[in-house]
Design a protein around this motif. Sequence first.
Motif, PDB file in Angstrom:
ATOM      1  N   LEU A 163       0.819  -1.210   0.000  1.00 42.55           N
ATOM      2  CA  LEU A 163       0.000   0.000   0.000  1.00 42.55           C
ATOM      3  C   LEU A 163       0.856   1.264   0.000  1.00 42.55           C
ATOM      4  O   LEU A 163       1.821   1.369   0.778  1.00 42.55           O
ATOM      5  CB  LEU A 163      -0.916   0.010   1.219  1.00 42.55           C
ATOM      6  CG  LEU A 163      -1.951  -1.126   1.279  1.00 42.55           C
ATOM      7  CD1 LEU A 163      -2.712  -1.067   2.589  1.00 42.55           C
ATOM      8  CD2 LEU A 163      -2.908  -1.039   0.109  1.00 42.55           C
ATOM      9  N   SER A 166      -0.864   7.015   0.815  1.00 44.69           N
ATOM     10  CA  SER A 166      -2.233   7.549   0.777  1.00 44.69           C
ATOM     11  C   SER A 166      -3.262   6.524   1.216  1.00 44.69           C
ATOM     12  O   SER A 166      -4.354   6.889   1.658  1.00 44.69           O
ATOM     13  CB  SER A 166      -2.564   8.021  -0.645  1.00 44.69           C
ATOM     14  OG  SER A 166      -2.570   6.919  -1.552  1.00 44.69           O
ATOM     15  N   ALA A 167      -2.936   5.225   1.115  1.00 41.35           N
ATOM     16  CA  ALA A 167      -3.890   4.175   1.468  1.00 41.35           C
ATOM     17  C   ALA A 167      -3.869   3.841   2.942  1.00 41.35           C
ATOM     18  O   ALA A 167      -4.753   3.114   3.426  1.00 41.35           O
ATOM     19  CB  ALA A 167      -3.613   2.919   0.645  1.00 41.35           C
ATOM     20  N   GLU A 193     -14.592   3.314  -1.808  1.00 45.13           N
ATOM     21  CA  GLU A 193     -14.562   2.802  -0.446  1.00 45.13           C
ATOM     22  C   GLU A 193     -15.402   3.641   0.503  1.00 45.13           C
ATOM     23  O   GLU A 193     -15.818   3.158   1.551  1.00 45.13           O
ATOM     24  CB  GLU A 193     -13.114   2.768   0.055  1.00 45.13           C
ATOM     25  CG  GLU A 193     -12.251   1.748  -0.650  1.00 45.13           C
ATOM     26  CD  GLU A 193     -12.716   0.322  -0.384  1.00 45.13           C
ATOM     27  OE1 GLU A 193     -12.998  -0.033   0.775  1.00 45.13           O
ATOM     28  OE2 GLU A 193     -12.807  -0.443  -1.368  1.00 45.13           O
ATOM     29  N   ARG A 202     -14.367   8.621  -2.044  1.00 50.38           N
ATOM     30  CA  ARG A 202     -12.991   8.215  -1.779  1.00 50.38           C
ATOM     31  C   ARG A 202     -12.794   6.847  -2.413  1.00 50.38           C
ATOM     32  O   ARG A 202     -13.571   5.927  -2.181  1.00 50.38           O
ATOM     33  CB  ARG A 202     -12.713   8.206  -0.284  1.00 50.38           C
ATOM     34  CG  ARG A 202     -12.786   9.618   0.298  1.00 50.38           C
ATOM     35  CD  ARG A 202     -12.453   9.667   1.771  1.00 50.38           C
ATOM     36  NE  ARG A 202     -12.389  11.056   2.220  1.00 50.38           N
ATOM     37  CZ  ARG A 202     -13.139  11.569   3.183  1.00 50.38           C
ATOM     38  NH1 ARG A 202     -14.019  10.813   3.798  1.00 50.38           N
ATOM     39  NH2 ARG A 202     -13.020  12.824   3.518  1.00 50.38           N
ATOM     40  N   TYR A 204     -10.178   3.675  -4.152  1.00 48.80           N
ATOM     41  CA  TYR A 204      -8.927   2.982  -4.423  1.00 48.80           C
ATOM     42  C   TYR A 204      -8.728   2.970  -5.930  1.00 48.80           C
ATOM     43  O   TYR A 204      -9.554   2.445  -6.673  1.00 48.80           O
ATOM     44  CB  TYR A 204      -8.978   1.532  -3.932  1.00 48.80           C
ATOM     45  CG  TYR A 204      -8.571   1.326  -2.489  1.00 48.80           C
ATOM     46  CD1 TYR A 204      -7.378   1.858  -1.997  1.00 48.80           C
ATOM     47  CD2 TYR A 204      -9.356   0.574  -1.631  1.00 48.80           C
ATOM     48  CE1 TYR A 204      -6.996   1.658  -0.678  1.00 48.80           C
ATOM     49  CE2 TYR A 204      -8.980   0.361  -0.307  1.00 48.80           C
ATOM     50  CZ  TYR A 204      -7.800   0.913   0.158  1.00 48.80           C
ATOM     51  OH  TYR A 204      -7.419   0.715   1.463  1.00 48.80           O
ATOM     52  N   PHE A 209      -3.497   0.907  -5.768  1.00 46.63           N
ATOM     53  CA  PHE A 209      -4.179   1.142  -4.494  1.00 46.63           C
ATOM     54  C   PHE A 209      -3.924   2.541  -3.936  1.00 46.63           C
ATOM     55  O   PHE A 209      -3.896   2.740  -2.728  1.00 46.63           O
ATOM     56  CB  PHE A 209      -3.801   0.079  -3.456  1.00 46.63           C
ATOM     57  CG  PHE A 209      -4.330  -1.284  -3.770  1.00 46.63           C
ATOM     58  CD1 PHE A 209      -5.654  -1.593  -3.524  1.00 46.63           C
ATOM     59  CD2 PHE A 209      -3.506  -2.244  -4.330  1.00 46.63           C
ATOM     60  CE1 PHE A 209      -6.156  -2.855  -3.818  1.00 46.63           C
ATOM     61  CE2 PHE A 209      -3.993  -3.504  -4.629  1.00 46.63           C
ATOM     62  CZ  PHE A 209      -5.326  -3.816  -4.375  1.00 46.63           C
ATOM     63  N   GLN A 210      -3.723   3.507  -4.838  1.00 48.78           N
ATOM     64  CA  GLN A 210      -3.702   4.895  -4.376  1.00 48.78           C
ATOM     65  C   GLN A 210      -5.103   5.228  -3.849  1.00 48.78           C
ATOM     66  O   GLN A 210      -6.104   5.014  -4.520  1.00 48.78           O
ATOM     67  CB  GLN A 210      -3.346   5.847  -5.518  1.00 48.78           C
ATOM     68  CG  GLN A 210      -1.895   5.808  -5.947  1.00 48.78           C
ATOM     69  CD  GLN A 210      -0.986   6.580  -5.000  1.00 48.78           C
ATOM     70  OE1 GLN A 210      -1.422   7.025  -3.935  1.00 48.78           O
ATOM     71  NE2 GLN A 210       0.269   6.715  -5.367  1.00 48.78           N
ATOM     72  N   PHE A 211      -5.159   5.739  -2.606  1.00 49.72           N
ATOM     73  CA  PHE A 211      -6.445   6.057  -2.003  1.00 49.72           C
ATOM     74  C   PHE A 211      -6.654   7.562  -2.127  1.00 49.72           C
ATOM     75  O   PHE A 211      -5.952   8.349  -1.488  1.00 49.72           O
ATOM     76  CB  PHE A 211      -6.468   5.628  -0.544  1.00 49.72           C
ATOM     77  CG  PHE A 211      -7.834   5.712   0.083  1.00 49.72           C
ATOM     78  CD1 PHE A 211      -8.870   4.907  -0.363  1.00 49.72           C
ATOM     79  CD2 PHE A 211      -8.080   6.592   1.119  1.00 49.72           C
ATOM     80  CE1 PHE A 211     -10.125   4.982   0.215  1.00 49.72           C
ATOM     81  CE2 PHE A 211      -9.325   6.678   1.705  1.00 49.72           C
ATOM     82  CZ  PHE A 211     -10.356   5.862   1.253  1.00 49.72           C
ATOM     83  N   GLN A 213      -9.330  11.085  -2.805  1.00 48.71           N
ATOM     84  CA  GLN A 213     -10.660  11.693  -2.714  1.00 48.71           C
ATOM     85  C   GLN A 213     -10.924  12.430  -4.014  1.00 48.71           C
ATOM     86  O   GLN A 213     -10.124  13.262  -4.438  1.00 48.71           O
ATOM     87  CB  GLN A 213     -10.748  12.645  -1.529  1.00 48.71           C
ATOM     88  CG  GLN A 213     -12.098  13.348  -1.406  1.00 48.71           C
ATOM     89  CD  GLN A 213     -12.251  14.058  -0.080  1.00 48.71           C
ATOM     90  OE1 GLN A 213     -12.676  13.491   0.901  1.00 48.71           O
ATOM     91  NE2 GLN A 213     -11.887  15.341  -0.048  1.00 48.71           N
TER      92      GLN A 213
END
Length: 776
Positions: A163, A166-167, A193, A202, A204, A209-211, A213
Amino acid sequence: MATSTAGATGWYRGRVKAVPSGDSLVIMAVTINKPGPPPEKTITLSSLIAPRLARRGGVDEPFAWLSREYLRNLCIGKEVTFKVDYAVPSIGREFGSVFLGDKNVALLVVAEGWAKVREQGQQKGEASPFLADLLRLEEQAKQEGLGRWSKAPGASEASIRNLPPSAIGDPSNLDAMDLLAKNKGRPMQGIVEQVRDGSTVRVYLLPDFQFVQVFVAGIQAPSMGRRAAVETVAETETISNETNGDASGALAPLTSAQRLAASTTPPEVAPDPFGMEAKYFTELRTLNRDVRIVLEGVDKFSNLIGSVYYPDGESPKDLALELVENTPIFSAKLPPLRADFWLGTTFLAPRCSFQYSISKNGLAKFVEWSANMMEEDAKRQLKTAELQAKKSRLRMWTNYVPPATNSKAIHDQNFTGKVVEVVSGDCVIVADDSVPYGSPLAERRVNLSSIRCPKMGNPRRDEKPAPYARDAKEFLRTRLIGQQVNVRMEYSRKMTDGPTAAPVPGDARIMDFGSIFLLSHSKGDEALTVPSTAAGQQPGINVAELVVSRGFGTVIRHRDFEERSNFYDALLAAESRAIAGKKGIHSAKDPPVSHITDLTTASSKKAREFLPHMHKNRSISAVVEYVLSGHRFKLLIPKETCSIAFSFSGIRCPGRDEPYSEEAIALMRRKIMQRNVEVVFLPSPMLLLCHLIAFLVFDKYTFTQIEVETVDRTGTFLGSLWESRTNMGVTLLEAGLAKFQTSFGTDRIPEAHLLEQAEQSAKRQKLKASCIIMSY
């Protein structure tokens, strides 16, 4: 302590809204008996423990993501039947059995090896009623090496996601501009998510898997408000680090710093009206769903702005457009076999029937600044959708009061006719075919709907034409004059002295606007033929679209509730093409400059000096620029860049305000107004040769021949005029709209005998002005 509730509540039916982990589901009601979003429950599968996903600063347990994905793909958005087996109040959780159709979801999860079975909770009765089956399937999965029980070397390590910061709760390391630069306009796969509000999600971004917004481009949903800080702190303390009922003990008291932060934080702010509905709308369609994110831009705070597309059957749907426009929502008919009450809301018993209904939502408003990042077509659709929601006064627009407008729709005023005059690039005069030929009442001024061309200026006020104004007018003249057109009147508007002046009854002129369609195609215009639009079948080429596509006009950006062209979207698309092609007024080049010498306002001496100069060319092309009276015209000579006044020799029509003067003007306008003519400067002995030359010169327009003999004392050029092979003086005399004057002799007037015969014929028939003007 657990409290058994299964016997009290029985079985319920709901729809899976979210899947937080490999052993828990968020289930919402499928129908409600009160406004607002339906209630929901979070159900943890009884007696199961799934691997834990990473929290802030942590890492996944082995197979945690694969376990969650299995349950998500199995259940998200589907209708299930569930029962609460037991609850643990100390951690605020309810545990139950969930069935997808006739299949036990817990048994499916364990059989694939994505969760382990817990035989007994802290208290007696904290176990699934299907515990024996779960244990049997778990043992079978272990033996087969399925899921988390895989025996493959390195499988456990490979299942742990790598990850980015950001995740795991550190968004500061995310370079939004770099992410935009690499992916702008390219669809990116993602999983939603969390839904913060109706227009913020928000996500993924896969596979890294950059989380992030993402604020939905072009819209803004009502705010969800803000919770009080003390509640937020308390909530974080209640999260258990154990699964399936193993609480970590009593809550720790707040520290001094936490109490101070809570006391200085602004109080709770309630959600805006329809904020919860907008959030639910977005959750229902995107939460824990596979989506496509198209990044459009980044704002000044490094927030990502993008379009969100969610699956709906075989084709994706635009979340922004659905929030503003039309979308299917669930509604239920209500003859249930049994109803149970949960949180004050009726849940349907099994065998409930559903149907889709269409609802116009009005759950978000159009936002110009972020819409400017989008493509023009998408931006237009959003704006149109918001306008429709406002007109229907839906949801957040329930109390919307439209601004005052000075436009009014015109209905059922379509007609066909011939174009008599092109006033400017966006205004023409059409003779209605339903009115008798030659009548002044036949002419109708039509302003092209929703476009604006450069102004022609006003010589009386010493106003010169704007750049490209003459080009726009000439472009229309060469295509429309004398052509048959269909006209669809669309709206009228009161024009006042100033842009902010309020309309005063009786103190403003009214302009009529419509769409004009050319039936015959010119070379290069066929590509603009649009077979159909929202307003119906087009009967030909839309003249307004033709003008805008050549860069001779712009599309008016109407305010809300202002009437506009029924083909507005096509006009905007044409403007986009002209801008992209840098045509006309959108060109970076200097506009063409033309200087016209107006001899109609000059002295007769200057006009006489000009006559020998034109004799050098023997014949000069000209255009009938204006019909001053039945026998007097203003001609534009483009080659010499001058305008002259021309009059028939020996023929006089009634003057202004005299009987039949308007009829004479209308007839000449219909015959020769703005037509291409040929001015021939020849001595009198060569008149026959002149006729021959005129008959041999032709193109797609009807050419008119003019013979100039002399210039009178007012500077007006005198002569004769033929339209094709017809002497226009004869036409006027035969219609009884002119008198043949012979006081100065007829030897220099060509076809004088035909003029006399025409006048005598009109007198015998007592036509119109022939009897009145005999005494002139």
